[in-house]
Each structure stands twice: as C-alpha cells, then as structure tokens.
Design a protein around this motif. Structure first.
Motif, PDB file in Angstrom:
ATOM      1  N   VAL A  22       0.833  -1.205   0.000  1.00 22.98           N
ATOM      2  CA  VAL A  22       0.000   0.000   0.000  1.00 22.98           C
ATOM      3  C   VAL A  22       0.869   1.257   0.000  1.00 22.98           C
ATOM      4  O   VAL A  22       0.521   2.261  -0.621  1.00 22.98           O
ATOM      5  CB  VAL A  22      -0.962  -0.021   1.213  1.00 22.98           C
ATOM      6  CG1 VAL A  22      -1.760   1.263   1.304  1.00 22.98           C
ATOM      7  CG2 VAL A  22      -1.899  -1.213   1.122  1.00 22.98           C
ATOM      8  N   GLU A  23       2.043   1.203   0.638  1.00 22.08           N
ATOM      9  CA  GLU A  23       2.909   2.377   0.727  1.00 22.08           C
ATOM     10  C   GLU A  23       3.465   2.792  -0.637  1.00 22.08           C
ATOM     11  O   GLU A  23       3.853   3.945  -0.825  1.00 22.08           O
ATOM     12  CB  GLU A  23       4.088   2.108   1.684  1.00 22.08           C
ATOM     13  CG  GLU A  23       3.678   1.781   3.102  1.00 22.08           C
ATOM     14  CD  GLU A  23       3.252   0.323   3.287  1.00 22.08           C
ATOM     15  OE1 GLU A  23       3.704  -0.548   2.501  1.00 22.08           O
ATOM     16  OE2 GLU A  23       2.444   0.056   4.188  1.00 22.08           O
ATOM     17  N   GLU A  24       3.543   1.879  -1.591  1.00 27.78           N
ATOM     18  CA  GLU A  24       4.148   2.164  -2.897  1.00 27.78           C
ATOM     19  C   GLU A  24       3.128   2.531  -3.970  1.00 27.78           C
ATOM     20  O   GLU A  24       3.503   2.787  -5.114  1.00 27.78           O
ATOM     21  CB  GLU A  24       4.955   0.956  -3.372  1.00 27.78           C
ATOM     22  CG  GLU A  24       6.144   0.626  -2.508  1.00 27.78           C
ATOM     23  CD  GLU A  24       6.905  -0.583  -3.011  1.00 27.78           C
ATOM     24  OE1 GLU A  24       6.663  -1.027  -4.159  1.00 27.78           O
ATOM     25  OE2 GLU A  24       7.742  -1.093  -2.257  1.00 27.78           O
TER      26      GLU A  24
ATOM     27  N   ALA B  37      -6.921   7.512   0.005  1.00 28.76           N
ATOM     28  CA  ALA B  37      -6.257   8.713   0.501  1.00 28.76           C
ATOM     29  C   ALA B  37      -4.854   8.854  -0.101  1.00 28.76           C
ATOM     30  O   ALA B  37      -4.425   9.969  -0.431  1.00 28.76           O
ATOM     31  CB  ALA B  37      -6.178   8.664   2.023  1.00 28.76           C
ATOM     32  N   ARG B  38      -4.146   7.749  -0.260  1.00 23.88           N
ATOM     33  CA  ARG B  38      -2.809   7.799  -0.868  1.00 23.88           C
ATOM     34  C   ARG B  38      -2.893   8.207  -2.337  1.00 23.88           C
ATOM     35  O   ARG B  38      -2.053   8.954  -2.830  1.00 23.88           O
ATOM     36  CB  ARG B  38      -2.104   6.451  -0.714  1.00 23.88           C
ATOM     37  CG  ARG B  38      -1.670   6.169   0.712  1.00 23.88           C
ATOM     38  CD  ARG B  38      -1.054   4.773   0.820  1.00 23.88           C
ATOM     39  NE  ARG B  38      -0.775   4.440   2.184  1.00 23.88           N
ATOM     40  CZ  ARG B  38       0.348   4.758   2.830  1.00 23.88           C
ATOM     41  NH1 ARG B  38       1.283   5.443   2.208  1.00 23.88           N
ATOM     42  NH2 ARG B  38       0.523   4.408   4.085  1.00 23.88           N
ATOM     43  N   ILE B  39      -3.903   7.716  -3.042  1.00 21.44           N
ATOM     44  CA  ILE B  39      -4.075   8.082  -4.451  1.00 21.44           C
ATOM     45  C   ILE B  39      -4.384   9.576  -4.569  1.00 21.44           C
ATOM     46  O   ILE B  39      -3.793  10.292  -5.380  1.00 21.44           O
ATOM     47  CB  ILE B  39      -5.196   7.233  -5.099  1.00 21.44           C
ATOM     48  CG1 ILE B  39      -4.808   5.768  -5.121  1.00 21.44           C
ATOM     49  CG2 ILE B  39      -5.500   7.729  -6.503  1.00 21.44           C
ATOM     50  CD1 ILE B  39      -5.956   4.841  -5.500  1.00 21.44           C
ATOM     51  N   GLN B  40      -5.311  10.046  -3.744  1.00 26.30           N
ATOM     52  CA  GLN B  40      -5.673  11.462  -3.778  1.00 26.30           C
ATOM     53  C   GLN B  40      -4.516  12.330  -3.315  1.00 26.30           C
ATOM     54  O   GLN B  40      -4.280  13.404  -3.861  1.00 26.30           O
ATOM     55  CB  GLN B  40      -6.902  11.714  -2.921  1.00 26.30           C
ATOM     56  CG  GLN B  40      -7.472  13.098  -3.100  1.00 26.30           C
ATOM     57  CD  GLN B  40      -8.773  13.277  -2.362  1.00 26.30           C
ATOM     58  OE1 GLN B  40      -9.095  12.504  -1.466  1.00 26.30           O
ATOM     59  NE2 GLN B  40      -9.519  14.289  -2.735  1.00 26.30           N
ATOM     60  N   GLY B  41      -3.755  11.881  -2.327  1.00 33.03           N
ATOM     61  CA  GLY B  41      -2.600  12.625  -1.846  1.00 33.03           C
ATOM     62  C   GLY B  41      -1.510  12.751  -2.900  1.00 33.03           C
ATOM     63  O   GLY B  41      -0.730  13.708  -2.896  1.00 33.03           O
ATOM     64  N   ALA B  42      -1.453  11.809  -3.828  1.00 31.64           N
ATOM     65  CA  ALA B  42      -0.462  11.875  -4.906  1.00 31.64           C
ATOM     66  C   ALA B  42      -0.866  12.884  -5.977  1.00 31.64           C
ATOM     67  O   ALA B  42      -0.071  13.211  -6.841  1.00 31.64           O
ATOM     68  CB  ALA B  42      -0.276  10.497  -5.531  1.00 31.64           C
TER      69      ALA B  42
ATOM     70  N   ALA C  35       1.176   5.227  -4.567  1.00 28.81           N
ATOM     71  CA  ALA C  35       1.267   6.565  -5.159  1.00 28.81           C
ATOM     72  C   ALA C  35       2.447   6.665  -6.123  1.00 28.81           C
ATOM     73  O   ALA C  35       2.314   7.207  -7.228  1.00 28.81           O
ATOM     74  CB  ALA C  35       1.379   7.618  -4.059  1.00 28.81           C
TER      75      ALA C  35
ATOM     76  N   ASP D  95      -7.462   4.051   3.186  1.00 29.49           N
ATOM     77  CA  ASP D  95      -6.041   4.392   3.122  1.00 29.49           C
ATOM     78  C   ASP D  95      -5.548   4.410   1.681  1.00 29.49           C
ATOM     79  O   ASP D  95      -4.816   5.315   1.269  1.00 29.49           O
ATOM     80  CB  ASP D  95      -5.231   3.398   3.962  1.00 29.49           C
ATOM     81  CG  ASP D  95      -3.755   3.748   4.021  1.00 29.49           C
ATOM     82  OD1 ASP D  95      -3.431   4.959   4.035  1.00 29.49           O
ATOM     83  OD2 ASP D  95      -2.928   2.820   4.061  1.00 29.49           O
ATOM     84  N   VAL D  96      -5.962   3.415   0.883  1.00 28.26           N
ATOM     85  CA  VAL D  96      -5.568   3.356  -0.526  1.00 28.26           C
ATOM     86  C   VAL D  96      -6.085   4.591  -1.258  1.00 28.26           C
ATOM     87  O   VAL D  96      -5.342   5.256  -1.997  1.00 28.26           O
ATOM     88  CB  VAL D  96      -6.086   2.057  -1.190  1.00 28.26           C
ATOM     89  CG1 VAL D  96      -5.973   2.126  -2.703  1.00 28.26           C
ATOM     90  CG2 VAL D  96      -5.328   0.858  -0.661  1.00 28.26           C
TER      91      VAL D  96
END
Length: 150
Positions: A93-95, A130-135, A97, A127-128
């Motif tokens: 999940v961390e990778e 949020a990471r996509i949107q944060g990118a 973005a 979480d997934v």
C-alpha cells in the motif's frame, strides 16, 4: 543405318532418377505449418478474453449504472485480507502513489478505479484512496456490481 551405339535414350533418364533417390529434398512444405499456426491463432483468440478477468474479488452491490469508457483505466484491487494489487500485480500500500505516478499516461487526469472486496477492511480501502488522492490524482472511482432485481 543402324541404331546409334549407347543403347537408346532411356538410360540417361534412369541415371537422373537414381541420383535423386539418394539426395535430400531441399523444399519445405509450408502447408502443415500454416495449418498449425491458424489453429493456434483461433485458440488464442478464444482464450484471450477469458484471461483478462483480473484479481478475483467479491464486489459489493449497488444501484449505480455502468460507466461507458473508451480507454482502459488503472485498476487497484483490495482483497478481503487487505492485500492490494495494481492491475494484477501485488503491491504494498505504501508504494501505490509512486507506482501510479510512474505509469499514468495522461498525468493526474488518469482514471483510477478502486475495486474493494465487500468484506475488505474499510480502513485499508480508505487508506488506498487517501494515498491516491494525496499523490494528486482527482479522477478516482469505486467499482461495484449492480444489484440484481428481486
């Protein structure tokens, strides 16, 4: 006027046939090769649509209508045990973005579909997303199945 010496014209043709009998044939018969290739082409044409199923996930059902799309979107799948997949490749999940930024062809306007199993933990799916949107990606959608009328 007698017959010419040497015994007639048939001897030369016998010699030629005898010489070919022991030699190798240097021509390739292409017909069986073409037949096999056509059969393989038909097999792959029939089997290819069945192999693009993706990660098997039990999607939740909603009453949303199906989307019409001309291009293939990027798909992120979350299984019920919390493991994430980018298209069909497992990914931490961390990778997510960083990998999305690397493969996005239309920049941050790329369509990204998140497929979450109906029994997957809500926190992992959130979480997934949020990471996509944060990118920086804005065109994110959740994939569901249409409810069957009862």
């Amino acid at each position: 006027m007698g017959a010419p010496s040497g015994g007639g014209g048939g001897g030369g043709s016998r010699r030629r046939r005898g010489g070919r009998r022991g030699g190798t044939i240097s021509e390739i018969n292409v017909t069986p090769l073409v037949d096999v290739m056509l059969v393989l082409l038909i097999i792959f044409m029939v089997a290819a649509p069945m192999m693009t199923v993706g990660v098997p996930i039990d999607l939740p059902e909603t009453q949303a209508k199906a989307l019409n799309s001309e291009t293939q979107p990027i798909t992120i799948s979350v299984k019920n045990d919390g493991t994430a997949f980018l298209q069909e490749t497992p990914i931490p999940v961390e990778e997510i973005a960083a990998k999305l930024e690397a493969i996005a062809t239309t920049g941050y306007n790329e369509r990204i579909f998140v497929r979450g199993d109906a029994t997957a933990p809500y926190g992992v799916i959130a979480d997934v997303m949020a990471r996509i949107q944060g990118a920086g990606f804005k065109n994110i959608g959740l994939v569901t199945q249409q409810k069957k009328d009862q």
